[in-house]
Enzyme design. Structure first.
Site, short mmCIF file in Angstrom:
data_model
loop_
_atom_site.label_atom_id
_atom_site.label_comp_id
_atom_site.label_asym_id
_atom_site.label_seq_id
_atom_site.Cartn_x
_atom_site.Cartn_y
_atom_site.Cartn_z
N ASP A 145 0.81 -1.22 0.00
CA ASP A 145 0.00 0.00 0.00
C ASP A 145 0.84 1.27 0.00
O ASP A 145 0.42 2.31 0.52
CB ASP A 145 -0.97 0.02 1.22
N LYS A 165 -0.60 4.26 -8.15
CA LYS A 165 -0.53 5.64 -8.62
C LYS A 165 0.70 5.84 -9.50
O LYS A 165 0.64 6.45 -10.56
CB LYS A 165 -0.49 6.62 -7.43
N GLY A 194 -4.48 -4.24 -3.82
CA GLY A 194 -5.46 -3.20 -4.15
C GLY A 194 -4.67 -1.98 -4.55
O GLY A 194 -4.05 -1.34 -3.69
N HIS A 195 -4.61 -1.69 -5.84
CA HIS A 195 -3.78 -0.59 -6.33
C HIS A 195 -4.69 0.56 -6.79
O HIS A 195 -5.49 0.39 -7.70
CB HIS A 195 -2.89 -1.08 -7.49
N ASP A 215 2.60 14.70 1.83
CA ASP A 215 1.57 15.66 2.25
C ASP A 215 0.87 15.26 3.56
O ASP A 215 0.37 16.12 4.28
CB ASP A 215 0.50 15.83 1.15
P1 GDP Z 1 -0.69 0.36 -3.56
O1 GDP Z 1 -1.29 -0.92 -3.11
O2 GDP Z 1 0.78 0.42 -3.31
O3 GDP Z 1 -1.03 0.69 -4.98
O4 GDP Z 1 -1.32 1.49 -2.66
P2 GDP Z 1 -2.88 1.63 -2.26
O5 GDP Z 1 -3.63 2.12 -3.43
O6 GDP Z 1 -3.37 0.42 -1.57
O7 GDP Z 1 -2.79 2.73 -1.12
C1 GDP Z 1 -2.23 3.98 -1.34
C2 GDP Z 1 -3.30 5.03 -1.00
O8 GDP Z 1 -2.69 6.29 -0.90
C3 GDP Z 1 -4.34 5.17 -2.10
O9 GDP Z 1 -5.57 5.54 -1.51
C4 GDP Z 1 -3.81 6.32 -2.95
O10 GDP Z 1 -4.83 7.02 -3.65
C5 GDP Z 1 -3.19 7.20 -1.89
N1 GDP Z 1 -2.02 7.98 -2.32
C6 GDP Z 1 -1.05 7.66 -3.20
N2 GDP Z 1 -0.09 8.62 -3.22
C7 GDP Z 1 -0.49 9.57 -2.34
C8 GDP Z 1 0.09 10.79 -1.89
O11 GDP Z 1 1.17 11.20 -2.30
N3 GDP Z 1 -0.61 11.49 -0.94
C9 GDP Z 1 -1.80 11.05 -0.44
N4 GDP Z 1 -2.40 11.80 0.49
N5 GDP Z 1 -2.37 9.90 -0.83
C10 GDP Z 1 -1.71 9.16 -1.76
P1 IMO Z 2 -0.85 -4.17 -2.27
O1 IMO Z 2 -0.40 -4.74 -3.57
C1 IMO Z 2 -1.00 -4.51 2.09
C2 IMO Z 2 -1.07 -8.53 3.77
C3 IMO Z 2 -2.35 -8.95 4.48
C4 IMO Z 2 -1.78 -9.93 5.49
C5 IMO Z 2 -0.65 -10.61 4.72
C6 IMO Z 2 -1.06 -11.92 4.08
O2 IMO Z 2 -2.15 -3.45 -2.32
O3 IMO Z 2 0.24 -3.39 -1.63
P2 IMO Z 2 -2.64 -12.66 2.07
O4 IMO Z 2 -3.98 -12.13 1.62
O5 IMO Z 2 -1.57 -12.47 1.06
O6 IMO Z 2 -2.75 -14.03 2.61
O7 IMO Z 2 -2.26 -11.74 3.33
O8 IMO Z 2 -0.27 -9.70 3.70
N1 IMO Z 2 -1.27 -8.05 2.38
C7 IMO Z 2 -1.21 -6.76 2.02
N2 IMO Z 2 -1.05 -5.65 2.76
N3 IMO Z 2 -1.08 -4.41 0.73
C8 IMO Z 2 -1.22 -5.52 -0.02
O9 IMO Z 2 -1.16 -5.48 -1.37
C9 IMO Z 2 -1.33 -6.76 0.62
N4 IMO Z 2 -1.50 -8.05 0.19
C10 IMO Z 2 -1.45 -8.83 1.28
O10 IMO Z 2 -2.98 -7.87 5.09
O11 IMO Z 2 -1.19 -9.20 6.56
MG MG Z 3 -2.82 -1.60 -1.87
#
Ligand code: GDP
Ligand code: IMO
Ligand code: MG
Length: 433
Positions: free
Chosen positions: A13, A18, A40-41, A339
């Site tokens: 996450d 992004k 979840g991207h 930010d």
């Molecule tokens: P990913 O799994 O690495 O793609 O990241 P996620 O989408 O799960 O979580 C990142 C969250 O932070 C999302 O809700 C993005 O919209 C948000 N996000 C990404 N970059 C920034 C940033 O620079 N500032 C803020 N405030 N939010 C961001």
């Molecule tokens: P992205 O790609 C954050 C975490 C789960 C749990 C552990 C094992 O969005 O960064 P699983 O479902 O693989 O058996 O879970 O890994 N986890 C993540 N945490 N971002 C993810 O993906 C994750 N995918 C799995 O919360 O702790």
């Molecule tokens: Mg994610």
């Protein structure tokens, strides 16, 4: 040509979605190499927010080909939902999405096993997303899995039934009536029905030998970016085992997850938040179970993109970041969510871990096993909005000091600073791809 790679440096996450979307105009191909619908991207642009789980984050750029590689595992139900959401946005993913025949399928009975096994762990639960990841990768490694290329085979449903029977038998050891377990609010029969219907949607896509496709692209001078899911500290070998996911999330995963030789790896982009988060169980040395942690969760909207669970929040952990740089061979660091720290008077950064009287900056086996106390360096906050800033020079000095210290300690340039979720809120320093 070489394959550039983008990986998460923390516990997932970090903002990978992004950045992949932001970088896509520089690439001909975006390829996912591991993970599945546990990811979840999030992408934001033109006032819209979109979350992808299985489909690569280059899908919003019709001129770019998106590949789901052999290292990925696919749940057809989630895949179909993602496709439907893209179609609502007037996209035609059938034109720029290819799927490896060697990618494994997540069966409804994998979700069932995930739920039953996780429940059986009680307080020691992993905190899995319950998307069937562990059981599906287990079947892959134990040579029982079913792959995308098997779908058109006449024996497909027989193999499906055999695997299902086997999974239910295992689940029965842990639970009296496993079929009564709800799978994401659905009964097993309901989920299975949807799964079989969703196979028809999956079959509308081009199944390829993605290792040949990717290597052919390299030969013909196409630019490829491999998109990682999860993060380095969730890697099955190097993460905080057993509180990890079931794949290699690091750069090495690109070689096995796409069929790319190590010598063909190019730039490696390491995405990290200006602080840390973790969702699920497991060690988190710099976690802040206090008001500052709550502040980070509220201001950073730190709730899981896949499960909606609140993320645990804490300060940036330099030993962990250095570990991730070493394992991935990071050439460029990309700092996200600067930010979120805007209003804080003081920002802390963990520089080492203390065990007894000993200080160390290594995330060793023992450091992940026992209680360690982080030692911190304190920085002055910048206490101003970053809105509207488009160049590095315009950033407040306190933020530049924070960035400079991290670069100095890590020996890697921070080549991008993200100041908001939108595609446009991105400050690049010099050339990236
Ligand atoms: P990913 O799994 O690495 O793609 O990241 P996620 O989408 O799960 O979580 C990142 C969250 O932070 C999302 O809700 C993005 O919209 C948000 N996000 C990404 N970059 C920034 C940033 O620079 N500032 C803020 N405030 N939010 C961001
Ligand atoms: P992205 O790609 C954050 C975490 C789960 C749990 C552990 C094992 O969005 O960064 P699983 O479902 O693989 O058996 O879970 O890994 N986890 C993540 N945490 N971002 C993810 O993906 C994750 N995918 C799995 O919360 O702790
Ligand atoms: Mg994610």
């Amino acid at each position: 040509m070489k394959v550039d790679v983008l990986v998460g440096m923390q516990w997932g996450d970090e903002g990978k979605g992004k950045i992949v979307d932001f970088l896509t105009p520089h690439y001909d191909v975006i390829a996912r190499f591991q993970g599945g619908p546990n990811a979840g991207h999030t992408l934001e642009f033109d006032g819209c927010k979109h979350v992808l789980h299985t489909i690569p984050s280059g899908i919003f750029h019709p001129a770019t080909t998106n590949v789901i590689g052999n290292g990925v595992i696919i749940d057809p139900v989630v895949f179909r939902r993602e496709i439907e959401a893209l179609k609502k946005r007037d996209l035609h993913p059938e034109e720029n999405l290819l799927i490896s025949k060697r990618a494994h399928l997540i069966l409804p009975s994998h979700l069932l096993l995930d739920a039953v096994l996780e429940r059986s762990k009680g307080d020691a639960k992993i905190g899995s997303t319950l998307k069937g990841i562990g059981p599906a990768y287990t079947d892959k490694i134990s040579r029982n899995g079913i792959r995308v290329g098997d779908i058109s085979n006449a024996s497909f449903m027989n193999r499906y039934d055999e695997n299902k029977r086997h999974h239910i038998q295992i689940a029965s050891i842990y639970c009296d009536h496993p079929l009564n377990t709800l799978l994401h609010e659905k009964s097993f029969d309901e989920y299975e029905k949807q799964w079989i219907e969703a196979l028809e949607v999956l079959k509308m896509y081009r199944f390829i030998d993605s290792e040949y496709y990717i290597n052919q692209c390299l030969k013909s001078g196409k630019r490829i970016l491999a998109e990682g899911a999860q993060g380095t500290l969730l890697d099955v070998d190097f993460g905080s085992y057993p509180y990890v996911t079931s794949s290699n999330t690091i750069t090495a995963g690109v070689c096995s997850g796409l069929g790319v030789a190590p010598k063909s790896i190019g730039k490696v982009f390491g995405v990290f938040k200006a602080y840390c988060t973790r969702v699920g169980s497991g060690p988190f040395p710099t976690e802040l179970p206090d008001k500052t942690g709550e502040y980070l969760r509220d201001h950073g909207h730190e709730y899981g993109s896949t499960t909606g669970r609140p993320r645990r929040c804490g300060w940036l952990d330099l030993p962990a970041l250095k570990y991730a740089i070493m394992l991935n061979g990071i050439s460029h660091l990309l700092m996200m969510k600067a930010d979120v720290l805007n209003e804080l008077p003081e920002i802390k950064l963990c520089t080492s871990y203390k065990t007894g009287d000993e200080l160390s900056d290594q995330l060793t086996f023992e450091a992940l096993e026992q209680k360690i106390t982080p030692t911190y360096k304190s920085f002055k906050g910048w206490r101003t909005s970053l809105d509207g800033l488009i160049q590095y020079d315009q950033l407040p000095n306190a933020l530049k000091t924070y960035v400079g210290y991290i670069e100095e300690e890590c020996g890697v340039r921070i080549a991008l600073i993200s100041t908001g979720p939108d595609r446009n809120k991105t400050i690049v320093r010099g050339l990236l791809p």
